[in-house]
Design an enzyme around this catalytic site. Sequence first.
Site, PDB file in Angstrom:
ATOM      1  N   TRP A  70       0.821  -1.208   0.000  1.00 36.79           N
ATOM      2  CA  TRP A  70       0.000   0.000   0.000  1.00 36.79           C
ATOM      3  C   TRP A  70       0.852   1.253   0.000  1.00 36.79           C
ATOM      4  CZ3 TRP A  70      -4.521  -0.437  -1.936  1.00 36.79           C
ATOM      5  CH2 TRP A  70      -5.205  -1.656  -1.825  1.00 36.79           C
ATOM      6  N   ASP A  77      -1.369   6.801   6.143  1.00 38.72           N
ATOM      7  CA  ASP A  77      -2.493   5.965   5.716  1.00 38.72           C
ATOM      8  C   ASP A  77      -2.718   4.965   6.841  1.00 38.72           C
ATOM      9  OD1 ASP A  77      -4.203   4.094   4.678  1.00 38.72           O
ATOM     10  OD2 ASP A  77      -2.955   3.561   2.952  1.00 38.72           O
ATOM     11  N   LYS A 102     -12.250  -1.645   7.304  1.00 39.71           N
ATOM     12  CA  LYS A 102     -11.486  -2.598   8.117  1.00 39.71           C
ATOM     13  C   LYS A 102     -12.069  -2.602   9.532  1.00 39.71           C
ATOM     14  CE  LYS A 102      -8.533  -2.458   4.588  1.00 39.71           C
ATOM     15  NZ  LYS A 102      -8.379  -3.511   3.606  1.00 39.71           N
TER      16      LYS A 102
END
Lengths: 427, 427
Positions: free
Chosen positions: A166, A238, A262
């Site tokens: 990511w 992030d 999540k």
Amino acid sequence: MAMSAASPHSLLLKKPNHRTTATTQFTGFPINPSRAATTTYKPISITCSTTTPLQDRPAATSQSSDRVFNFAAGPATLPEIVLKKAESELYNWRGSGMSVMEMSHRGKEFLSIIQKAESDLRALLDIPSEYAVLFLQGGATTQFASVPLNLCNPDDPVDYIVTGSWGDKAFKEATKFCKPTVIWSGKSEKYTKIPDFDALEQNPSAKYLHICTNETIHGVEFKNYPTPKNKDAILIADMSSNFCSKPVEVSKFGVIYAGAQKNVGPSGVTIVIIRKDLIRNAQPTTPVMLDYKIHAENNSLYNTPPCYGIYMCGLVFEDLLAQGGLVEIEKKNIKKGQLLYDTIDQSNGFYRCPVEKSVRSLMNVPFTLEKSELEAEFIKEAAKENMVQLKGHRSVGGMRASIYNAMSLAGVEKLVAFMKDFQARHG
Amino acid sequence: MAMSAASPHSLLLKKPNHRTTATTQFTGFPINPSRAATTTYKPISITCSTTTPLQDRPAATSQSSDRVFNFAAGPATLPEIVLKKAESELYNWRGSGMSVMEMSHRGKEFLSIIQKAESDLRALLDIPSEYAVLFLQGGATTQFASVPLNLCNPDDPVDYIVTGSWGDKAFKEATKFCKPTVIWSGKSEKYTKIPDFDALEQNPSAKYLHICTNETIHGVEFKNYPTPKNKDAILIADMSSNFCSKPVEVSKFGVIYAGAQKNVGPSGVTIVIIRKDLIRNAQPTTPVMLDYKIHAENNSLYNTPPCYGIYMCGLVFEDLLAQGGLVEIEKKNIKKGQLLYDTIDQSNGFYRCPVEKSVRSLMNVPFTLEKSELEAEFIKEAAKENMVQLKGHRSVGGMRASIYNAMSLAGVEKLVAFMKDFQARHG
């Protein structure tokens, strides 16, 4: 806490059930006799459980027999209590005569929902008043572009620490909008480490330093945070896959962003927490929907926001507060993580986690089998026991158990018991 | 069809109801006795109505007594039958043991949902196979940037017909990414008209011609479509507020895009229908989430899509097909629109609709009162009768009744009866 036995229903995809399914008329509204007359509905008598308001109920620690244990990396399991609440008010939100999905985003009902969601999130993370909270769309992937478009000019240097896929995607997207440098990458070691912050060679003129605090695919988590060398630079994180899993000192960051799917809600909502003085004019070619200033000035209502997703996040925030806030949530997450990692580490190499111990994620636990030919069997047998989505990411292989906030200790206990049994049979 | 009497419950925003609310255990799963023992739940006996699968049921034409008639412009009223279906499977989707909100977007359950949604939409609009269907995020507002970023270079001329605020916003956004020209604007006539297509002065080298087929705020709707002069140019339509309200010949368009939250679902989903040969390399500075090629190559699963919203759209598509498809839907919409416009036109000027008769929207019906000082009273009295969100857009004033697909004829009949009664009392 003892876990309820799981019912042996098939995990295979079923066709829609054509038998009649019972739903209730909610209390407070009489059943309309004229409706039964004009449709084929027949009133039947069934036994229903009652629910009490979210805030008055003890947190569920057991699992209903009709639920699977869902170890998916996101979208991921949600608190049962939240789903029951959403179910009870899906058709008619608190006497408004409509579903949250039908509400004008500028009406007083939805405004109360988004304002409470923000206020509860502020309470959870203790967000200072000099930070704005935005509820946006497009996932963290959209933020990979929004961050450089809003925070720097095309020629500005910025630094990225890349501890997994990511972070790498965030860096690559930034190359379109500024001059990013990867100042550390864990790729050569298969993303199993976090760097020593003191040894980082930061660009002294970098406008910001970007990190991904938890790499969902690789299971690597920052346990503390680096400080940008340039005193005017800001730290950007992030936090998609460990957002609201533990307390965070927000003032260390210029921007925190996270996809909701999540720990805090369904997919389709992205939360941005940004220090207000950083909300300035974006680059001229910034699409309006990626412009923080526009969203901040309009309280996330510049255009129609993802209303139902924001509502669901609000229910989750309420539940997290009811559980005692993020200090308590972190304790639970540590306990679950410890149980699972101990099982791996004490398996005499039958199970292996490649990640350096000090930076193992409490959210995503990747592991492999010494006998890799047994992995398919492991996943298949686990599914039979109602534990699903244990397959590792396609780019990594092996297994991965995502144990976000809403995964109960009972779920991890069941997984661990299964792992020990599997080892006993195949070790 | 007679309309059921609406219950006189308050429309004011209520606090969460702290009384117990009944929810059901779904058929097919036994109530787990251990659950009652570990929580405070007490089983009670209540009477519930039954529901049958969406496709086996007659379309609802009456309204439950606990529903308001919601004339909001979007998010907007959804079919009751769809909400009931969503309610019945929110907690456990068709025996999967999880909510749709918890499903991995790469799991077989969600893949079946998104594939069926696409297939049903293709059937509804008779979408040719040379068109791709994308389920995206960010609303039509994101498409205002995506369209020029994907379809032209920064120096390319493109044409915009501006028939209302949304077309104007689309034009303004395009100025960041190419060289757009407004070739016709209805602004000087307060956006009450659609131009004569033959008289349009199109740029012969324009890459595309952009229209907004229904202006939500102004109530102006294209009844047919212009043809780009440049034979290589394409017609692009923002159909957000009349999408799936009538059949459309898709092959006339290069790109059709629409936010879902008017006719086909909750907010947070944007649908793009694009001719596949137009999916090429976007401008180099296109954020990845605005890149059609990326989404098309990944079947809308490049990152996590707005799963629950897509599921809801799928339920709506199923319902529209069950009602006989868009030919039947259009008939119903014509009937509703006619009833409302006739009431306005036959009121001897008590009510007025400013829009030119031939281009009046069947979706959004703006009207004013000759005695404008009565407008607040009109809205207040209507709300007392459970008809809400009738206030016109803040930029226009007056009233606006949005009567999308899911607004029943009964709802329009009730509004019309109220309007006549109001006129009799105040005329």
